[in-house]
Scaffold this motif. Structure first.
Motif, PDB file in Angstrom:
ATOM      1  N   GLN A  18      -9.049   1.508   3.954  1.00  0.00           N
ATOM      2  CA  GLN A  18     -10.790   1.613   3.818  1.00  0.00           C
ATOM      3  C   GLN A  18     -11.014   1.273   2.346  1.00  0.00           C
ATOM      4  OE1 GLN A  18     -11.007   5.662   5.332  1.00  0.00           O
ATOM      5  NE2 GLN A  18     -11.440   4.955   7.371  1.00  0.00           N
ATOM      6  N   ALA A  19     -10.150   1.784   1.253  1.00  0.00           N
ATOM      7  CA  ALA A  19     -10.497   1.579   0.146  1.00  0.00           C
ATOM      8  C   ALA A  19     -10.557  -0.025  -0.315  1.00  0.00           C
ATOM      9  CB  ALA A  19      -9.405   2.140  -1.009  1.00  0.00           C
TER      10      ALA A  19
ATOM     11  N   ALA B 166       0.826  -1.134   0.029  1.00  0.00           N
ATOM     12  CA  ALA B 166      -0.084   0.008   0.040  1.00  0.00           C
ATOM     13  C   ALA B 166       0.791   1.287   0.062  1.00  0.00           C
ATOM     14  CB  ALA B 166      -1.060  -0.210   1.133  1.00  0.00           C
ATOM     15  N   ASP B 167       0.247   2.177  -0.333  1.00  0.00           N
ATOM     16  CA  ASP B 167       0.827   3.742  -0.223  1.00  0.00           C
ATOM     17  C   ASP B 167       0.784   4.193   1.254  1.00  0.00           C
ATOM     18  OD1 ASP B 167       1.683   6.273  -0.177  1.00  0.00           O
ATOM     19  OD2 ASP B 167       0.269   6.715  -2.049  1.00  0.00           O
TER      20      ASP B 167
ATOM     21  N   ALA C  36       1.882   6.646   2.739  1.00  0.00           N
ATOM     22  CA  ALA C  36       1.465   7.984   2.855  1.00  0.00           C
ATOM     23  C   ALA C  36       0.083   8.214   3.147  1.00  0.00           C
ATOM     24  CB  ALA C  36       1.856   8.872   1.739  1.00  0.00           C
ATOM     25  N   ARG C  37      -0.536   7.388   2.640  1.00  0.00           N
ATOM     26  CA  ARG C  37      -2.120   7.224   2.670  1.00  0.00           C
ATOM     27  C   ARG C  37      -2.834   6.118   3.165  1.00  0.00           C
ATOM     28  NH1 ARG C  37      -3.587   6.313  -2.218  1.00  0.00           N
ATOM     29  NH2 ARG C  37      -5.965   7.013  -1.913  1.00  0.00           N
ATOM     30  N   LEU C  38      -2.067   5.578   4.110  1.00  0.00           N
ATOM     31  CA  LEU C  38      -2.509   4.099   4.566  1.00  0.00           C
ATOM     32  C   LEU C  38      -3.880   3.889   5.165  1.00  0.00           C
ATOM     33  CD1 LEU C  38      -1.255   1.362   5.052  1.00  0.00           C
ATOM     34  CD2 LEU C  38      -0.695   2.052   7.154  1.00  0.00           C
ATOM     35  N   GLY C  39      -4.404   4.993   5.826  1.00  0.00           N
ATOM     36  CA  GLY C  39      -5.811   4.665   6.287  1.00  0.00           C
ATOM     37  C   GLY C  39      -6.749   4.554   4.947  1.00  0.00           C
ATOM     38  N   GLU C  40      -6.452   5.408   4.143  1.00  0.00           N
ATOM     39  CA  GLU C  40      -7.352   5.670   2.906  1.00  0.00           C
ATOM     40  C   GLU C  40      -7.215   4.284   2.128  1.00  0.00           C
ATOM     41  OE1 GLU C  40      -6.634   9.073   0.673  1.00  0.00           O
ATOM     42  OE2 GLU C  40      -6.053  10.047   2.322  1.00  0.00           O
ATOM     43  N   GLU C  41      -6.005   3.797   2.094  1.00  0.00           N
ATOM     44  CA  GLU C  41      -5.689   2.530   1.048  1.00  0.00           C
ATOM     45  C   GLU C  41      -6.689   1.151   1.902  1.00  0.00           C
ATOM     46  OE1 GLU C  41      -4.508   2.982  -1.843  1.00  0.00           O
ATOM     47  OE2 GLU C  41      -2.357   2.483  -1.622  1.00  0.00           O
TER      48      GLU C  41
END
Length: 219
Positions: free
Chosen positions: A21-22, A11-12, A14-19
């Motif tokens: 959830q995605a 995952a990225d 830098a955007r782990l939470g968003e990743e």
């Protein structure tokens, strides 16, 4: 139903939470967390703090794979961080049975992991105590590696071993799982599939997981 477990290793961050959830929205069943210490494998990744952060943003079970030496020293920290499953490498600890029982006593579901050349005979006296057996279908330490083909035969033999003992342990495969390998892995007896770069490296997580479901005969 088969289990799709995206690995946040790809995952990225830098955007782990968003990743996270995605992939949950895209239809994932578990979130796979690869923990590496730079000693058992030649890479360093994350610890309980990140695991706890991931747990805050998802309702999916956390499938935590400890690729570390002396995992018994860190099991409690990962349970407190929200791990639902904790799998430990059979090669990493002297007292495997004790560590498996510790995981269960602390409230998580225990599993064991075998490297590609570790024989199934190493499970003989611990299989009845675990909920999950993961077979590495690449050499652990890095994402994006090619699937080791004889992992399929090993999976078949493990499935027969579990059935012959009248047990219900799930079989999970980790490494090189993608649209070219997932069906053959399933046919061999795999129940749960760890996919990192195949999902997080795709442009559309939902489409990728849906393709996996189709290949597994579930879509």
């Amino acid at each position: 139903m088969k289990i799709i477990a995206p690995s946040i290793l790809s995952a990225d961050f830098a955007r782990l939470g968003e990743e996270v959830q995605a992939v949950e929205k895209a239809g994932a069943d578990w979130i796979h967390v690869d923990v590496m210490d730079g000693r058992f494998v030649p890479n360093i990744t994350i610890g309980p703090v990140v695991c706890k952060a991931v747990n805050r943003v998802t309702d999916l079970p956390l499938d935590v794979h400890l690729m570390i030496k002396q995992p018994e020293l860190y099991v409690e920290d990962f349970v407190k961080a929200g791990a639902d499953y904790i799998t430990i490498q059979v090669e990493s600890t002297t007292h495997l049975n004790r560590t498996v029982n510790l995981i269960r006593e602390l409230g998580a579901k225990p599993g064991v992991v075998l490297n590609p050349t570790t024989p199934l005979s190493s499970l003989e006296w611990v299989l009845e105590y675990v909920d999950l057996v993961m077979l590495m279908s690449v050499n652990p330490g890095f994402g994006g590696q090619k699937f080791i083909d004889n992992s399929l035969r090993k999976t078949e033999e493990l499935a027969n071993m579990i059935q012959s003992k009248g047990l219900n342990a799930l079989i999970e495969l980790d490494g090189g799982i993608n649209s070219k390998t997932i069906k053959s892995a399933s046919d061999a007896g795999c129940d749960a599939f760890v996919a990192g770069s195949a999902i997080f490296g795709s442009e559309d997580y939902t489409a990728t997981i849906k393709e996996f479901r189709t290949l597994l005969g579930e879509a």
